[in-house]
Write an enzyme that holds these catalytic residues in place. Structure first.
Site, PDB file in Angstrom:
ATOM      1  N   GLU A   1       0.860  -1.188   0.000  1.00 35.39           N
ATOM      2  CA  GLU A   1       0.000   0.000   0.000  1.00 35.39           C
ATOM      3  C   GLU A   1       0.897   1.239   0.000  1.00 35.39           C
ATOM      4  O   GLU A   1       0.878   2.057   0.899  1.00 35.39           O
ATOM      5  CB  GLU A   1      -0.946   0.006   1.196  1.00 35.39           C
ATOM      6  CG  GLU A   1      -0.310  -0.179   2.551  1.00 35.39           C
ATOM      7  CD  GLU A   1      -1.303   0.023   3.688  1.00 35.39           C
ATOM      8  OE1 GLU A   1      -2.325   0.713   3.490  1.00 35.39           O
ATOM      9  OE2 GLU A   1      -1.054  -0.509   4.781  1.00 35.39           O
TER      10      GLU A   1
ATOM     11  N   GLU B   1       4.603   8.591  -3.875  1.00 35.04           N
ATOM     12  CA  GLU B   1       5.343   8.089  -2.719  1.00 35.04           C
ATOM     13  C   GLU B   1       6.271   6.944  -3.140  1.00 35.04           C
ATOM     14  O   GLU B   1       6.558   6.034  -2.368  1.00 35.04           O
ATOM     15  CB  GLU B   1       4.384   7.668  -1.603  1.00 35.04           C
ATOM     16  CG  GLU B   1       3.663   8.869  -0.996  1.00 35.04           C
ATOM     17  CD  GLU B   1       2.837   8.519   0.226  1.00 35.04           C
ATOM     18  OE1 GLU B   1       2.885   7.352   0.668  1.00 35.04           O
ATOM     19  OE2 GLU B   1       2.134   9.406   0.728  1.00 35.04           O
TER      20      GLU B   1
END
Length: 357
Positions: free
Chosen positions: A154, A163
């Site tokens: 995730e 990210e």
């Protein structure tokens, strides 16, 4: 695609976003600057997401059933690696998926945050037992003792790839079997022009006097809970990443030119970024407004500001160029307008913001 341009060394890393110490605090603070390792309070807030982990559990269960046919259930053990395990919600979802699907699994939980690793070790001792192996390591540096059938992560941010999900998963897929499954298997970012004098004002005030460039704050995208915003046109697809990615060489640079038509005459202050992801098969998560996963609180949009607001006439064309630029050490975004006016490229060479690899 334009080649990435050289980037001068910076005395310190410029951060992107952090979610704050609590959900209410987050909502009250509209611009959020990134931490390398999340704190416990942040983990706690987003572990309570009522949608995300149920979707992950369903995706993992479906992948296990597809991976191990009914006639082989008693003979086959599926290796599942949870990379970026945090404090364990994905490990928990994996174990529940194995239980509901009736499949046997062996789990590796890989995490680099020392604080989160301590929590994982405690949960292994008290809840999970020896069927879960805790690995304290950066997923890109770990040498796995065996190949994984399913790789679960995730690592997505508000713009999907912001990210370093592609870079991290590209490194981790070295211990995925050739026919192995990545969950998520794909994700796509979306972009739309927006009007928000409030957000533009907040960005204008976010001045760091130590920065050499006087307008550095306009080079930095921020995670935003968008309460005071008007969407000038519907979002359009920006960048897409697929996993596993067996391309040689792997190239995570991206460039796109998007064109929008303004719904009405208005002042444009920047662009809102969203993403959606296909976890596995038909199971998806999204923060893109037209396909939003109702009830999900794990992600909010990202805001790419313009230095100077631009007036757009009703029916007028908006043309924006967006780059995702990479080199051996850093990843950053650059963006500019060519319609209705031409603007300078913002954040050139990662001048004010970049993510360290």
């Amino acid at each position: 695609m334009r080649d990435p341009r050289p980037h001068a060394d910076k005395p310190e890393r410029t951060s992107l976003e952090t979610y704050g110490k609590g959900f209410e605090e987050y909502l009250q603070s509209p611009l959020q600057p990134l931490k390398d390792n999340l704190d416990s309070a942040t983990y706690e807030v987003f572990e309570k997401d009522p949608v995300k982990y149920i979707s992950y559990e369903n995706a993992i269960a479906k992948a296990l059933v597809d991976r191990i046919p009914e006639e082989s259930v008693s003979d086959v053990t599926c290796v599942v690696m949870v990379v970026g395990a945090g404090r364990g919600p994905l490990v928990e979802a994996t174990l529940k998926a194995a239980q509901t699907s009736g499949r046997n699994i062996r789990v590796y939980a890989v995490e680099k945050n020392p604080g989160a690793v301590n929590t994982l070790l405690n949960r292994q001792r008290d809840e999970w037992g020896e069927n879960v192996t805790i690995v304290s390591s950066d997923m890109r540096l770990w040498t796995a003792p065996e190949k994984a059938d399913i790789l679960v992560s995730e690592l997505l941010g508000s713009f999907g790839d912001n990210e370093l999900s592609p870079e991290c998963l590209d490194g981790a897929q070295s211990f995925l079997k050739g026919d192995g499954v990545s969950i998520p298997c794909s994700y796509t970012s979306h972009l739309s022009p927006v009007s928000s004098a409030k957000l533009h004002s907040l960005v204008s005030c976010a001045i760091d006097k130590e920065k050499a460039y006087p307008l550095h704050q306009f080079d930095i995208p921020s995670v935003v809970y968008m309460r005071n915003m008007y969407e000038i046109a519907q979002p359009k697809v920006c960048f897409t990443f697929l996993h596993p990615n067996w391309s040689v060489p792997v190239d995570n640079r991206r460039y796109i030119c998007l064109r929008f038509t303004a719904k009405e005459s208005i002042t444009m202050h920047g662009f809102a970024g969203y993403f959606d992801t296909n976890l596995y098969d038909h199971i998806k998560l999204s923060i893109e407004p037209t396909t939003y996963s109702d009830g999900m609180i794990s992600w909010f949009p990202i805001f790419f500001p313009l230095v100077t607001p631009v007036y757009v006439k009703q029916g007028g064309e908006i043309e924006v160029h967006m780059w995702r630029v990479c080199n051996s050490k850093k990843v950053w975004y650059e963006w500019c307008l060519t319609k209705p006016i031409t603007t300078a490229i913002q954040n050139p060479n990662g001048r004010s913001y970049w993510i360290g690899l």
